[in-house]
Design a protein around this motif. Structure first.
Motif, PDB file in Angstrom:
ATOM      1  N   LEU A 166       0.846  -1.345   0.013  1.00 44.31           N
ATOM      2  CA  LEU A 166       0.111   0.134   0.128  1.00 44.31           C
ATOM      3  C   LEU A 166       0.903   1.374  -0.029  1.00 44.31           C
ATOM      4  O   LEU A 166       0.468   2.255  -0.700  1.00 44.31           O
ATOM      5  N   TYR A 167       1.967   1.296   0.716  1.00 45.72           N
ATOM      6  CA  TYR A 167       2.794   2.284   0.821  1.00 45.72           C
ATOM      7  C   TYR A 167       3.463   2.597  -0.682  1.00 45.72           C
ATOM      8  O   TYR A 167       3.415   3.977  -1.179  1.00 45.72           O
ATOM      9  N   ALA A 168       3.847   1.538  -1.245  1.00 46.10           N
ATOM     10  CA  ALA A 168       4.353   1.823  -2.689  1.00 46.10           C
ATOM     11  C   ALA A 168       3.307   2.433  -3.472  1.00 46.10           C
ATOM     12  O   ALA A 168       3.678   3.166  -4.467  1.00 46.10           O
ATOM     13  N   LEU A 169       1.962   2.049  -3.409  1.00 47.74           N
ATOM     14  CA  LEU A 169       0.768   2.758  -4.231  1.00 47.74           C
ATOM     15  C   LEU A 169       0.730   3.874  -3.824  1.00 47.74           C
ATOM     16  O   LEU A 169       0.405   4.783  -4.579  1.00 47.74           O
ATOM     17  N   ARG A 170       0.631   4.224  -2.494  1.00 50.02           N
ATOM     18  CA  ARG A 170       0.379   5.714  -2.094  1.00 50.02           C
ATOM     19  C   ARG A 170       1.626   6.456  -2.703  1.00 50.02           C
ATOM     20  O   ARG A 170       1.187   7.823  -2.852  1.00 50.02           O
ATOM     21  N   ASP A 171       2.736   6.148  -2.671  1.00 48.71           N
ATOM     22  CA  ASP A 171       3.902   6.880  -2.982  1.00 48.71           C
ATOM     23  C   ASP A 171       3.671   7.469  -4.565  1.00 48.71           C
ATOM     24  O   ASP A 171       4.286   8.665  -4.812  1.00 48.71           O
ATOM     25  N   GLY A 180      -4.909   8.857   8.847  1.00 49.93           N
ATOM     26  CA  GLY A 180      -5.305   7.618   9.160  1.00 49.93           C
ATOM     27  C   GLY A 180      -4.311   6.478   8.415  1.00 49.93           C
ATOM     28  O   GLY A 180      -3.790   5.399   8.904  1.00 49.93           O
ATOM     29  N   LEU A 181      -3.736   6.735   7.311  1.00 49.89           N
ATOM     30  CA  LEU A 181      -3.131   6.156   6.521  1.00 49.89           C
ATOM     31  C   LEU A 181      -1.443   5.888   7.009  1.00 49.89           C
ATOM     32  O   LEU A 181      -0.940   5.138   7.128  1.00 49.89           O
ATOM     33  N   ILE A 182      -1.258   7.235   7.423  1.00 48.50           N
ATOM     34  CA  ILE A 182       0.216   7.304   7.961  1.00 48.50           C
ATOM     35  C   ILE A 182       0.291   6.588   9.283  1.00 48.50           C
ATOM     36  O   ILE A 182       1.045   5.980   9.575  1.00 48.50           O
ATOM     37  N   ALA A 183      -0.800   6.840  10.108  1.00 50.36           N
ATOM     38  CA  ALA A 183      -0.897   6.324  11.499  1.00 50.36           C
ATOM     39  C   ALA A 183      -0.737   4.816  11.429  1.00 50.36           C
ATOM     40  O   ALA A 183      -0.077   4.052  12.040  1.00 50.36           O
ATOM     41  N   SER A 184      -1.762   4.440  10.661  1.00 47.53           N
ATOM     42  CA  SER A 184      -1.830   2.979  10.657  1.00 47.53           C
ATOM     43  C   SER A 184      -0.573   2.297   9.810  1.00 47.53           C
ATOM     44  O   SER A 184      -0.016   1.216  10.305  1.00 47.53           O
ATOM     45  N   SER A 185      -0.019   2.971   8.942  1.00 53.07           N
ATOM     46  CA  SER A 185       1.245   2.322   8.249  1.00 53.07           C
ATOM     47  C   SER A 185       2.412   2.262   9.412  1.00 53.07           C
ATOM     48  O   SER A 185       2.946   1.329   9.482  1.00 53.07           O
ATOM     49  N   ILE A 186       2.563   3.506  10.045  1.00 55.02           N
ATOM     50  CA  ILE A 186       3.624   3.487  11.008  1.00 55.02           C
ATOM     51  C   ILE A 186       3.328   2.429  12.193  1.00 55.02           C
ATOM     52  O   ILE A 186       4.247   1.703  12.620  1.00 55.02           O
ATOM     53  N   MET A 187       2.127   2.445  12.646  1.00 51.89           N
ATOM     54  CA  MET A 187       1.933   1.767  14.011  1.00 51.89           C
ATOM     55  C   MET A 187       1.801   0.174  13.668  1.00 51.89           C
ATOM     56  O   MET A 187       2.244  -0.660  14.402  1.00 51.89           O
ATOM     57  N   SER A 188       1.533  -0.324  12.574  1.00 49.21           N
ATOM     58  CA  SER A 188       1.167  -1.675  12.116  1.00 49.21           C
ATOM     59  C   SER A 188       2.651  -1.977  12.120  1.00 49.21           C
ATOM     60  O   SER A 188       2.779  -3.231  12.536  1.00 49.21           O
ATOM     61  N   LYS A 189       3.509  -1.344  11.482  1.00 45.79           N
ATOM     62  CA  LYS A 189       4.978  -1.881  11.554  1.00 45.79           C
ATOM     63  C   LYS A 189       5.667  -2.071  12.777  1.00 45.79           C
ATOM     64  O   LYS A 189       6.270  -2.891  13.356  1.00 45.79           O
ATOM     65  N   LYS A 190       5.245  -1.010  13.727  1.00 49.05           N
ATOM     66  CA  LYS A 190       5.932  -0.862  15.123  1.00 49.05           C
ATOM     67  C   LYS A 190       5.390  -2.013  16.141  1.00 49.05           C
ATOM     68  O   LYS A 190       5.968  -2.691  16.676  1.00 49.05           O
ATOM     69  N   ALA A 208       9.249  17.893   6.818  1.00 46.69           N
ATOM     70  CA  ALA A 208       8.392  16.880   7.642  1.00 46.69           C
ATOM     71  C   ALA A 208       7.061  16.623   6.939  1.00 46.69           C
ATOM     72  O   ALA A 208       6.728  17.410   6.070  1.00 46.69           O
ATOM     73  N   PHE A 209       6.575  15.455   7.094  1.00 45.57           N
ATOM     74  CA  PHE A 209       5.235  15.224   6.537  1.00 45.57           C
ATOM     75  C   PHE A 209       4.276  16.163   7.126  1.00 45.57           C
ATOM     76  O   PHE A 209       3.469  16.612   6.541  1.00 45.57           O
ATOM     77  N   MET A 210       4.375  16.453   8.384  1.00 49.62           N
ATOM     78  CA  MET A 210       3.408  17.409   9.266  1.00 49.62           C
ATOM     79  C   MET A 210       4.078  18.824   9.325  1.00 49.62           C
ATOM     80  O   MET A 210       5.052  18.846   9.908  1.00 49.62           O
TER      81      MET A 210
HETATM   82  N1  URA Z   1       6.416   6.509   7.346  1.00 48.44           N
HETATM   83  C1  URA Z   1       5.736   5.338   7.154  1.00 48.44           C
HETATM   84  O1  URA Z   1       6.155   4.242   7.624  1.00 48.44           O
HETATM   85  N2  URA Z   1       4.394   5.373   6.578  1.00 48.44           N
HETATM   86  C2  URA Z   1       3.511   6.524   6.178  1.00 48.44           C
HETATM   87  O2  URA Z   1       2.905   6.364   5.807  1.00 48.44           O
HETATM   88  C3  URA Z   1       4.554   7.728   6.355  1.00 48.44           C
HETATM   89  C4  URA Z   1       5.688   7.652   6.839  1.00 48.44           C
END
Ligand code: URA
Length: 437
Positions: A166-171, A180-190, A208-210
């Motif tokens: 999904l990150y590759a597609l979002r990119d 929601g997409l950033i938070a779930s992407s980071i936290m699912s990995k963590k 930064a993103f923010m």
């Molecule tokens: N870092 C990530 O791992 N995911 C994002 O969506 C943004 C920054």
């Protein structure tokens, strides 16, 4: 249960929330490859415009977290604490924070990413150390954390494959910048990475993103809530990224600056932030009664150089040449350098982090696409930071790399990052807010 992807895209497009079953089905299809990229991309765009509510965000995080392997750190004694930065320019804090926290008895079992675009990644930085191996077998990784208290490896392809896809597609579909997409992407990995507690460094500013504090707080709140919902103590620090962190930007250059910091001679901002973050990690790891006590211990690890000793052991355990901590000539060396000098006198009012990141990327320190090879020696060393006084003709920064033409173009890009003022300028506040302590 089976759903129709077109119906789910329409549902989200029309602003209706997706159920947990629907989200689970989408993530399952993402990993199995049964949902085509064009439908996933359409869904991501619908999410981008309509957003995800808390329940959807929790459900997406959980589905992605369990989309691949889960790291089991239970064989390692103690409270394992992970640290994550949302990404910035010159951000080498992991390379300081991890040895400091580990030297104070907190086991660090960390997976890190590569840089993309103008932001750097810990994995690329570590690879500038001769011999360093970023890929370890899972048993080696666990054994190293047990033996020396610290290991840092690259993100495994088997962990959170849904996020990878999904990150590759979002990119490439303009759908990265969504809470929601950033938070779930980071936290699912963590969460998949197995640590018991998580410290998040949410960067805020043009690099930064923010870009503003309100957005950074919204993202930080969301990630802290996701962490607690999953039973992990999670703390987020919102920190400045309006100018680069420290003075070095680029892979080998940043490792050298991290080592300098562990010697106690690093720039003020990177030192302050590292001690703060390490202090919180030491507290969450149960090695201090309060975050302030944790900070005190982190400060002592710096002055006594136990953090530096830990860094050397860690480098050697992963096959790297530990002598780099005494001899920086062992790092990849750039063939050329070029200076940028001030065209007027005054106070430095701004050093746009994004612009410096882009200039450094142009020199070869970062990738424009995943396939690009990076020049580990390339980058920028700042001689001035926001608030400093500058006289006309004084050195602002030095550009380093192996391609003279790129240095000249990089110099033009870097020049645009600076703004000057006739009046004294206050330094930006480094740590803006802490959430979840
Ligand atoms: N870092 C990530 O791992 N995911 C994002 O969506 C943004 C920054």
């Amino acid at each position: 249960m089976n759903f129709n992807m077109n119906d789910l895209i329409i549902k989200k497009r029309d602003g209706k929330p997706l159920s947990t079953e629907e989200i689970n089905w989408i993530i399952d299809g993402t990993v199995k490859g049964t949902i085509p990229d064009y439908q996933l991309s359409a869904l991501l765009m619908a999410i981008f415009f309509r957003g995800l509510d808390r329940d959807e965000t929790y459900a997406l995080t959980a589905a992605m977290r369990y989309s691949g392997d889960i790291v089991d750190l239970s064989a390692i004694r103690g409270i394992k604490v992970d640290k994550h930065s949302t990404g910035g320019v010159g951000d080498k804090t992991t390379l300081v924070v991890a040895p400091l926290a580990s030297a104070c008895g907190v086991p660090i079992a960390k997976m890190s990413g590569r840089g993309l675009g103008f932001t750097g990644g810990t994995v690329d930085k570590m690879e500038s150390i001769p011999g360093f191996r970023i890929e370890l077998e899972p048993e080696e990784f666990l054994a190293q954390v047990r033996d020396i208290g610290m290991a840092v490896i690259g993100q495994s392809a088997h962990i959170d494959p849904a996020d990878k896809k999904l990150y590759a597609l979002r990119d490439v579909t303009g759908t990265v910048d969504n809470f929601g997409l950033i938070a779930s992407s980071i936290m699912s990995k963590k969460l998949a990475a197995g640590s018991d507690a998580i410290v998040l460094d949410v960067k805020c500013g043009e690099g930064a993103f923010m870009e503003n504090i309100e957005d950074a707080v919204t993202l930080a709140d969301l990630m802290v809530d996701i962490g607690y919902d999953a039973g992990r103590r999670t703390v987020a620090c919102i920190t400045d990224m309006s100018q680069p962190l420290g003075k070095a930007v680029g892979n080998a250059l940043e490792v050298m600056e991290a080592i300098d910091t562990l010697y106690g001679r690093g720039p003020e901002d990177i030192t302050e932030l590292s001690v703060k973050l390490a202090g919180i990690m030491i507290y969450l790891g149960g090695k201090a009664e309060t975050p302030e006590d944790g900070q005190k211990l982190a400060g002592e690890a710096l002055t006594s150089r136990t953090g530096l000793t830990q860094m050397r052991m860690f480098i050697e355990a992963q096959g790297g040449n530990g002598d780099v901590i005494y001899d920086y000539s062992l790092f990849p060396q750039p063939a050329h350098s070029l200076e940028l000098r001030a065209s007027c006198s005054g106070y430095v009012a701004k050093i746009n982090a994004r612009q410096i990141g882009l200039a450094s990327q142009h020199l070869g320190a970062g990738r424009a696409s995943k396939e690009d090879k990076i020049d580990l020696s390339a980058g920028i060393v700042l001689n001035k930071k926001v608030g400093d006084r500058v006289e006309e003709g004084e050195l602002l920064l030095t550009l380093l790399g192996n391609d003279q033409t790129k240095l000249e173009a990089g110099q033009r890009l870097a020049e645009r990052a600076f703004r000057f003022s006739d009046e004294p300028v206050e330094r930006p506040e480094l740590i803006k807010e802490i959430i979840g302590l």
